[in-house]
Design an enzyme around this catalytic site. Structure first.
Site, PDB file in Angstrom:
ATOM      1  N   TRP A 145      -9.793 -42.913   9.913  1.00  0.00           N
ATOM      2  CA  TRP A 145      -9.477 -43.569   8.659  1.00  0.00           C
ATOM      3  C   TRP A 145     -10.236 -42.984   7.487  1.00  0.00           C
ATOM      4  CZ3 TRP A 145     -14.384 -45.032   7.872  1.00  0.00           C
ATOM      5  CH2 TRP A 145     -15.140 -45.395   8.998  1.00  0.00           C
ATOM      6  N   PRO A 165     -10.395 -41.975   0.215  1.00  0.00           N
ATOM      7  CA  PRO A 165     -11.327 -42.787  -0.571  1.00  0.00           C
ATOM      8  C   PRO A 165     -11.556 -44.207  -0.089  1.00  0.00           C
ATOM      9  CG  PRO A 165      -9.185 -42.815  -1.611  1.00  0.00           C
ATOM     10  CD  PRO A 165      -9.029 -41.993  -0.365  1.00  0.00           C
ATOM     11  N   CYS A 166     -10.985 -44.575   1.039  1.00  0.00           N
ATOM     12  CA  CYS A 166     -11.006 -46.003   1.373  1.00  0.00           C
ATOM     13  C   CYS A 166     -12.408 -46.553   1.595  1.00  0.00           C
ATOM     14  CB  CYS A 166     -10.112 -46.304   2.567  1.00  0.00           C
ATOM     15  SG  CYS A 166     -10.626 -45.502   4.084  1.00  0.00           S
ATOM     16  N   LYS A 167     -13.370 -45.688   1.900  1.00  0.00           N
ATOM     17  CA  LYS A 167     -14.721 -46.205   2.140  1.00  0.00           C
ATOM     18  C   LYS A 167     -15.668 -45.945   0.975  1.00  0.00           C
ATOM     19  CE  LYS A 167     -13.885 -47.731   6.211  1.00  0.00           C
ATOM     20  NZ  LYS A 167     -14.075 -49.132   6.625  1.00  0.00           N
TER      21      LYS A 167
END
Lengths: 216, 140
Positions: A145, A165-167
């Site tokens: 992810w 960029p999700c984290k």
């Protein structure tokens, strides 16, 4: 509850402008490119790097390091029983392009990048993975992810590699909160890029740190 | 933060296991086997100067990252950020999936190959380099 970990687009543009201002002072070649309708834009940097090609090394030389060839050997006169010393051939120079865009959906900056040889041949995802710093490889490969994927550049419409960029908020929030506690002015882009950049070979000179301090 | 009353400890080389890692462990028993290049022993280190091979680093935790019982370390100038991160991770017993970031000036993450000696020259004050570290699940 997390608060203030997102940055709005205006803040993004302001941070980029400050970042570019310092870049210009130190000759780091970041520039702002507005989109066609000028409503938004992105930061861009082009960087050339000589890639180590083991097959080209001449006998007796240890080639090491990715960013430079030993200049003494490049200009050495060939001895009788050696191959002609390799000069950096066109195929060994890689052009890296780094773009910093704002993601409206994640409300964070995103790092897009692509790399190609001078003759225009793009690097494959495999080549890109090989270029990831050892320090990050294990961790990146563990997380589906949060990896490097290929996506269409939102403004240029061309395929680019993207660091997902999700984290972003997870690692930015503690830094921002900590700085806010002591009323320290932090350029979000500088902090963020110092963290994500090295993963894909982009290292910020230390003078960016001092620039932030001077703004306080 | 006031000066630590505890002694400054030598950072073991990266191959050493870096101590028990429990926050409540007292400094005296965190010393691993003495390596060849650096004497690992508790004891007061004389103030680090420009010509010394080692510099003093003060490590401060950010967010909910565990606080190291021993915060002040004497580190070779040529130790990289990567080496320091590996050490802290082992010391804090973090799992492989947890990422640790180190920040200088509380806001900037030096690249993994950056040497602490250079950072000390740029950002050190009062004879030490303050580095903040933060645990995160950021990457894979």
């Amino acid at each position: 509850m997390e608060e203030d970990e997102f940055i709005g687009e205006k803040t993004f543009q302001r941070c980029c402008a400050e970042f570019i201002k310092h870049s210009q002072q130190i000759g780091d070649s970041w520039e702002w490119r507005p989109s066609k309708d000028c409503s938004d834009g992105y930061m861009c940097k082009i960087h050339f790097q000589i890639k180590n090609e083991p097959v080209m090394s001449h006998p007796g030389t240890s080639t090491h390091g990715q960013t430079c060839l030993p200049m003494e050997e490049a200009f050495e006169l060939p001895s009788d029983d050696c191959e002609v010393i390799e000069a950096p051939a066109a195929s060994q120079v890689i052009k890296y392009e780094y773009h910093v865009l704002y993601s409206c959906s994640y409300q964070v900056p995103v790092l897009y990048f692509r790399a190609s040889f001078l003759d225009g041949r793009p690097l494959t995802l495999k080549d890109i993975w090989e270029g990831v710093h050892e320090f990050y490889k294990t961790r990146l490969l563990q997380g589906p992810w949060d990896t490097i994927t290929q996506q269409e550049h939102p403004i240029l419409g061309q395929p680019f590699f993207v660091l997902h960029p999700c984290k972003t908020n997870e690692f930015m929030t503690p830094v921002l909160k900590n700085s806010r506690k002591i009323n320290k002015n932090v350029n979000y882009i500088t902090s963020w890029l110092s963290i994500v950049g090295p993963v894909v070979g982009l290292n910020l000179p230390l003078s960016y740190v001092k620039a932030t301090s001077q703004d306080e | 933060m006031a000066e630590e009353p505890q002694s400054v400890f030598q950072l073991p080389p990266s191959s050493a296991a870096g101590g028990e890692g429990l926050p409540e462990v007292s400094p005296e028993i965190t010393t691993p086997e003495p390596p060849s290049s650096a004497a690992v022993s508790p004891g007061t280190e004389e103030p680090a100067g420009d010509t010394k091979k080692k510099i003093d680093i003060l490590l401060k935790a950010v967010g909910d990252t565990p606080i190291m019982k021993t915060k002040k370390w004497a580190v070779e100038r040529t130790r990289t950020i990567q080496g320091l991160i590996d050490f802290i991770k082992k010391f804090l017993k973090l799992v492989a999936s947890e990422q640790l970031f180190i920040y200088v000036n509380q806001s900037f993450a030096p690249s993994p190959d950056q040497e602490v000696g250079t950072l000390y020259e740029c950002f050190g004050s009062d004879g030490k380099l303050v580095l903040h570290y933060c645990k995160s699940q950021a990457w894979g």
